[in-house]
Write a protein that holds these residues in place. Structure first.
Motif, PDB file in Angstrom:
ATOM      1  N   MET A  99      -2.324  14.734   1.868  1.00 63.46           N
ATOM      2  CA  MET A  99      -3.513  13.579   2.188  1.00 63.46           C
ATOM      3  C   MET A  99      -4.063  13.295   0.159  1.00 63.46           C
ATOM      4  N   GLN A 100      -3.491  12.637  -0.641  1.00 64.61           N
ATOM      5  CA  GLN A 100      -3.931  12.889  -2.061  1.00 64.61           C
ATOM      6  C   GLN A 100      -4.570  11.418  -2.236  1.00 64.61           C
ATOM      7  N   ALA A 101      -4.411  10.463  -1.238  1.00 64.68           N
ATOM      8  CA  ALA A 101      -4.830   9.484  -1.731  1.00 64.68           C
ATOM      9  C   ALA A 101      -6.585   9.093  -1.571  1.00 64.68           C
ATOM     10  N   MET A 102      -7.013   8.920  -2.105  1.00 65.45           N
ATOM     11  CA  MET A 102      -8.677   8.514  -2.299  1.00 65.45           C
ATOM     12  C   MET A 102      -9.411   7.506  -2.236  1.00 65.45           C
ATOM     13  N   PRO A 103      -9.885   7.842  -1.143  1.00 63.26           N
ATOM     14  CA  PRO A 103     -10.930   5.554  -0.858  1.00 63.26           C
ATOM     15  C   PRO A 103     -10.836   4.750  -1.755  1.00 63.26           C
ATOM     16  N   GLY A 104     -11.044   3.991  -1.697  1.00 64.43           N
ATOM     17  CA  GLY A 104     -10.335   2.403  -2.484  1.00 64.43           C
ATOM     18  C   GLY A 104      -9.698   2.779  -3.278  1.00 64.43           C
ATOM     19  N   SER A 105      -8.082   3.346  -3.034  1.00 61.64           N
ATOM     20  CA  SER A 105      -7.109   3.859  -4.230  1.00 61.64           C
ATOM     21  C   SER A 105      -6.551   2.535  -3.578  1.00 61.64           C
ATOM     22  N   LYS A 106      -4.889   2.313  -4.163  1.00 64.54           N
ATOM     23  CA  LYS A 106      -4.418   1.623  -3.036  1.00 64.54           C
ATOM     24  C   LYS A 106      -2.871   2.494  -2.648  1.00 64.54           C
ATOM     25  N   ARG A 107      -3.013   4.282  -2.773  1.00 67.76           N
ATOM     26  CA  ARG A 107      -1.626   4.396  -2.381  1.00 67.76           C
ATOM     27  C   ARG A 107      -2.296   4.902  -0.541  1.00 67.76           C
ATOM     28  N   GLY A 108      -2.657   4.483  -0.394  1.00 69.10           N
ATOM     29  CA  GLY A 108      -2.630   4.657   1.437  1.00 69.10           C
ATOM     30  C   GLY A 108      -2.513   3.665   1.757  1.00 69.10           C
ATOM     31  N   THR A 109      -2.559   2.180   1.427  1.00 65.77           N
ATOM     32  CA  THR A 109      -1.988   1.339   1.953  1.00 65.77           C
ATOM     33  C   THR A 109      -0.867   0.945   1.291  1.00 65.77           C
ATOM     34  N   GLU A 110       0.110   1.425   0.424  1.00 64.32           N
ATOM     35  CA  GLU A 110       1.610   1.548  -0.166  1.00 64.32           C
ATOM     36  C   GLU A 110       2.364   2.656   0.758  1.00 64.32           C
ATOM     37  N   THR A 111       1.249   3.824   1.355  1.00 64.20           N
ATOM     38  CA  THR A 111       1.467   4.718   1.723  1.00 64.20           C
ATOM     39  C   THR A 111       2.313   4.352   3.354  1.00 64.20           C
ATOM     40  N   PHE A 112       1.419   3.798   3.682  1.00 70.36           N
ATOM     41  CA  PHE A 112       0.957   2.892   5.318  1.00 70.36           C
ATOM     42  C   PHE A 112       2.486   1.858   5.047  1.00 70.36           C
ATOM     43  N   PHE A 113       2.929   1.415   4.447  1.00 69.60           N
ATOM     44  CA  PHE A 113       3.393   0.642   4.435  1.00 69.60           C
ATOM     45  C   PHE A 113       4.731   0.911   4.629  1.00 69.60           C
ATOM     46  N   GLY A 114       5.578   1.901   4.066  1.00 71.69           N
ATOM     47  CA  GLY A 114       6.210   2.715   3.726  1.00 71.69           C
ATOM     48  C   GLY A 114       6.378   3.385   4.872  1.00 71.69           C
ATOM     49  N   THR A 115       6.160   3.992   4.931  1.00 71.08           N
ATOM     50  CA  THR A 115       5.810   4.735   6.034  1.00 71.08           C
ATOM     51  C   THR A 115       7.197   3.856   7.432  1.00 71.08           C
ATOM     52  N   LEU A 116       5.645   2.686   8.184  1.00 68.40           N
ATOM     53  CA  LEU A 116       6.198   1.786   9.335  1.00 68.40           C
ATOM     54  C   LEU A 116       7.611   0.834   8.648  1.00 68.40           C
ATOM     55  N   ILE A 117       8.253   0.696   7.291  1.00 69.62           N
ATOM     56  CA  ILE A 117       9.620   0.193   7.132  1.00 69.62           C
ATOM     57  C   ILE A 117      10.067   1.380   7.170  1.00 69.62           C
ATOM     58  N   ALA A 118      10.036   2.336   6.767  1.00 70.76           N
ATOM     59  CA  ALA A 118      10.853   3.029   7.034  1.00 70.76           C
ATOM     60  C   ALA A 118      11.477   3.550   8.481  1.00 70.76           C
ATOM     61  N   LEU A 119      10.248   3.841   8.852  1.00 73.83           N
ATOM     62  CA  LEU A 119      10.463   3.704  10.794  1.00 73.83           C
ATOM     63  C   LEU A 119      11.605   3.007  11.311  1.00 73.83           C
ATOM     64  N   ALA A 120      11.120   1.301  10.978  1.00 76.85           N
ATOM     65  CA  ALA A 120      11.717   0.426  10.832  1.00 76.85           C
ATOM     66  C   ALA A 120      13.853   0.824  10.878  1.00 76.85           C
TER      67      ALA A 120
END
Length: 316
Positions: free
Chosen positions: A1-22
């Motif tokens: 988990m390299q995404a740092m606070p304030g970055s956009k990477r955490g949000t992108e990974t969050f939604f990308g994972t959920l879409i892939a699981l769907a």
């Protein structure tokens, strides 16, 4: 988990994972009967994927820099998505076919979205790290009360409204084998409060620069093992107990409680234990006094050999 606070990477990974699981969820529900020999292995794999995946996505989202506006947007958007998908599937699609399965998968995306949003809003109320200690202790005791005591909402919910629980909970697909034409379908359930309070703890941990990475590395395998235990013993268990335990054990050196804080924390612990003990006493009393309540418990229509039991850990 390299995404740092304030970055956009955490949000992108969050939604990308959920879409892939769907997408995977829809594909799996079109799979025919699974060979009997691999049903147990398939269910373990799917349990790890569809429970561990959202949990890992939630951990990435927790690392972002949350604001009240962002948390409220996630909460409202996730609730709207989950509710609208349910009504669309129930009223128009009749739970049949790929369109219904796709809508159901989208609704499952809405659940972790509103859970992480509400969890982040709660985390913003935690102004300093020491408050995490009494919160974790009380939530663990309260969750045990809710799950094990018939006075608890979770216990009553499982007994009286299992269909409603399936609507609001995270669905973990299970494989089936038999001649009835059953396919990979929703089976085990995980309550939304588990996701919500885990998000609250993680957002607070990252916000106050505690052991976030180590907490994630311990809490996810712990919860997956807990899910397997629930499957084996066929009963609901309070997930906030291991969540709170991991949060406290991993981050214990980060807490520097004053004498007054130690006293108040001990008071919270004693009150939580007393509440749980009282609830267990009420459980014994109610079972003896009102055995007719068992008539309201629905009887599963599936044969034991066709799928895993649907006993879950639905908290909250």
């Amino acid at each position: 988990m390299q995404a740092m606070p304030g970055s956009k990477r955490g949000t992108e990974t969050f939604f990308g994972t959920l879409i892939a699981l769907a997408i995977i969820r829809v594909v799996l529900q079109e799979v025919g009967n699974v060979p009997f020999a691999i049903v147990p292995v398939a269910n373990v794999v799917m349990g790890c994927l569809f429970l561990g995946g959202p949990l890992l996505a939630l951990c990435f989202a927790a690392r972002d820099e949350w604001t009240p506006k962002m948390g409220l947007a996630y909460f409202c958007g996730g609730v709207a998505l989950q509710i609208s998908c349910y009504f669309l599937q129930d009223r128009f699609l009749q739970h049949n076919g790929i369109p219904a399965q796709t809508v159901n998968a989208l609704g499952q995306i809405g659940l972790p979205i509103w859970c992480v949003g509400l969890g982040a809003l709660l985390a913003m109320l935690i102004k300093e790290r020491n408050i995490v200690v009494p919160i974790a202790i009380f939530l663990a005791c309260f969750d045990m009360f809710l799950v094990f005591s018939p006075l608890g909402l979770t216990h009553r919910f499982i007994k009286s409204s299992p269909d409603t629980l399936a609507i609001i909970a995270a669905q973990v697909p299970v494989a089936s084998h038999g001649t009835s034409g059953n396919r990979v379908s929703p089976g085990a359930l995980a309550g939304p409060a588990d996701f919500m309070f885990l998000a609250m703890f993680l957002v607070a941990i990252f916000k106050h620069n505690m052991q976030g990475r180590r907490t994630v590395m311990v809490v996810i395998p712990t919860l997956l093992a807990y899910m397997l235990l629930v499957t084996v013993i066929h009963t609901a268990l309070p997930a906030l107990l291991p969540i709170g335990g991991v949060v406290l054990l991993v981050n214990w050196k980060e807490f520097q409680l004053s004498k007054e804080e130690k006293i108040s924390t001990c008071f919270v612990a004693v009150m939580g234990i007393l509440m749980f003990t009282w609830g267990m006493f009420q459980k014994a009393t109610i079972v003896r006094a009102a055995p007719l309540h068992t008539e309201s418990v629905p009887i599963p229509s599936k044969s034991p050999s066709s799928r895993l039991p649907t006993d879950t850990n639905p908290h909250g």
